[in-house]
Design an enzyme around this catalytic site. Structure first.
Site, PDB file in Angstrom:
ATOM      1  N   GLY A 211       0.786  -1.215   0.000  1.00 20.04           N
ATOM      2  CA  GLY A 211       0.000   0.000   0.000  1.00 20.04           C
ATOM      3  C   GLY A 211       0.825   1.274   0.000  1.00 20.04           C
ATOM      4  N   THR A 212       0.120   2.360   0.067  1.00 17.54           N
ATOM      5  CA  THR A 212       0.704   3.697   0.000  1.00 17.54           C
ATOM      6  C   THR A 212       1.692   3.953   1.128  1.00 17.54           C
ATOM      7  OG1 THR A 212      -1.329   4.469  -1.041  1.00 17.54           O
ATOM      8  CG2 THR A 212       0.096   6.150  -0.127  1.00 17.54           C
TER       9      THR A 212
END
Length: 163
Positions: free
Chosen positions: A9-10
């Site tokens: 993820g980010t």
């Protein structure tokens, strides 16, 4: 001791190729974020998978569940993409596990100087040891129980369902 399970993820600065949806190598690790904390609790880190959360499916959540069940620690932090973080929290919350599980992530890439990754991870570390057993989402200095949270896509934030 806290177990930290990573899922990509980010928060890890991952940018995804829009054509084949395959993640590039993570340019920053959760360990990199944790190294910035002056007094961090003891923890161990395990990468469960590394994906854009849009593509997290039941098989991935089952894998995450197995890691939680086998973890010796009863305090777990899961780093997760924000797009489907609520779905994963709902999946885990309904299982009534006898552990404290806090999901966190970032809206801004973990490699960006203005990332919220460090703030959210620090907040999750503080909360996982101070709340009762259950499943929570920790974002932007707010802790949400798994059964009272939604992501407001228009305002790009998490909020309570019940007013």
């Amino acid at each position: 001791m806290i177990t930290i399970l990573t899922t990509g993820g980010t928060i890890e600065g991952l940018e995804y190729d829009k054509i084949d949806k395959a993640p590039e190598k993570a340019p920053i690790s959760i360990e990199d974020h944790l190294s910035r904390i002056d007094i961090a609790p003891e923890y161990d880190i395990k990468e469960v998978f590394s994906k854009d959360s849009r593509f997290v499916n039941r098989r991935d959540r089952d894998l995450l569940l197995r890691e939680i069940e086998f973890a010796e620690n009863d305090k777990i932090i899961i780093t997760h993409g924000t797009l489907t973080m609520v779905e994963t929290a709902l999946f885990l919350g309904k299982l009534n596990l006898d552990k404290t599980i806090v999901l966190t992530g970032a809206f801004v890439l973990g490699t960006d100087p203005k990332t919220d990754a460090f703030e959210n991870l620090s907040f999750a570390l503080t909360k996982v040891s101070s709340v009762e057993k259950g499943v929570y989402i920790a974002m932007h200095q707010t802790l949400f129980p798994w059964n009272n949270v939604q992501k407001n896509m228009q305002e790009n934030r998490f909020e309570n369902i019940k007013k």
